[in-house]
Write a protein that holds these residues in place. Sequence first.
Motif: not given
Length: 465
Positions: A120-138, A151-161
């Motif tokens: 209960g520390k985080l809810s769907k009203d909290n943004y989760v901004i996902c940075n970093g180089f992403k593969r597989d498990e991430y 819905k407020k989880c926003i992955p940040i595109i780091d590379n074209y793939e």
Amino acid sequence: MKTKYFDLIDQTYYFPQEEFKLDNDQLKFHDIDLMGLVEKYGAPLKFTYLPQISNNIKRAQYWFKNAIEKQGYEGNYHYCYCTKSSHFSHVLNEALNNDIHIETSSAFDIDIVKSLIAKGKLSKDNYVICNGFKRDEYIENIAELINGSHKKCIPIIDNYEELNLLDEAINEPFNVGIRIASEEEPKFEFYTSRLGIGYKNIVPFYNREIKDNKKVNLKMLHFFINTGIRDTAYYWNELLKCLKVYIQLRKICPTVDSLNIGGGFPIKNSLAFEYDYEYMVNEIIHQIKTACTEADVPVPNIFTEFGSFTVGESGGAIYEVLYQKQQNDREKWNMINSSFITTLPDSWAISKRFIMLAINRWNDEYERVLLGGLTCDSDDYYNSEQNMNAIYLPKYSKAKPLYIGFFNTGAYQETIGGFGGLQHCLIPSPKHILIDKDDEGNITTKLFSEQQTANDFLKILGYNE
């Protein structure tokens, strides 16, 4: 002639300061009785003063709120905590008391997010901004979060793939951001950051990969430079280049409504530290508003990702001077009962300097010294202050124990040092104390972790199965 340690500090700096003051000849930090800590828990020890985390968050929120109101800025401001600065639960629990959001860097970060949601520390009203180089498990963990209707989880595109990988794993429409690969200062060994996509390639990438994809909405443009937010021609030039990309995107992409200016607020690393936070915030808001008004596009919502600024000034370390070695006519080595390499790794790895002060004996005469750690490594030393090329401390006396404190060490040192793991020369990690305030404002302390033991190391090394 003024020869006391107090005289030196008083003549060199403005003292006392907001967080530092004296009680007789002993130092207090945010009214914490530091010698009382030593007497109760021993030294070496590390501590985290939790209220300072909330203090800094509230300061930044106040600066942005004021700047937005003052300039009639029509966007909103969102404070995100950069978890890689310190992942500990006590840090996240304190930070999340202040209406903030989270920025992640790797797959396991999302597991922490899930744990916070479950508690209960985080809810769907909290943004989760996902940075970093992403593969597989991430990618899989991000997809699980979004597929679970965050819905407020926003992955940040780091590379074209990454976009295609996310598209395959996520079952419903989702938002993304794009990170700009900023150009580095001339003193860097490379010209362009390895993170993100180049300025000139972002609009073509949007047109090629996102524009006609009904499943993907471009929501955010992400901007960060390694030197941090500083009042330099370089910073303002890079910010304006970022704004040009935002304006280009906004004219062809109505869903992009947020600009993430990353982190980079400095923290106090010397008693002579000066930085006009309020001016910088006002100028950032002014520059963004001016550029958007001239281009006739709506201003973006502003996101920041403060890590060191959030948690750095909450941390400290206290050591005892065990012995003094005079190696030649000029150099005296005060040997501490721990190691800089293991407990303050940034001081060794990147020559970072922290605020360093004696904890006791401020009415004694001072001398110039070098500080040495317990490892058999020649690099395990500390030899200067941020604004001085030397260290001065009360004169060593075998009969009068001397304790010294390093302050504002709360960001990165535990994770880089490998908290709870192997340490160089098997020097144990010191005990760690959590310091808080109760409802009446009284300071409370709690032992978070004991000092490592020989058995802890033997187990890791495979000797105790």
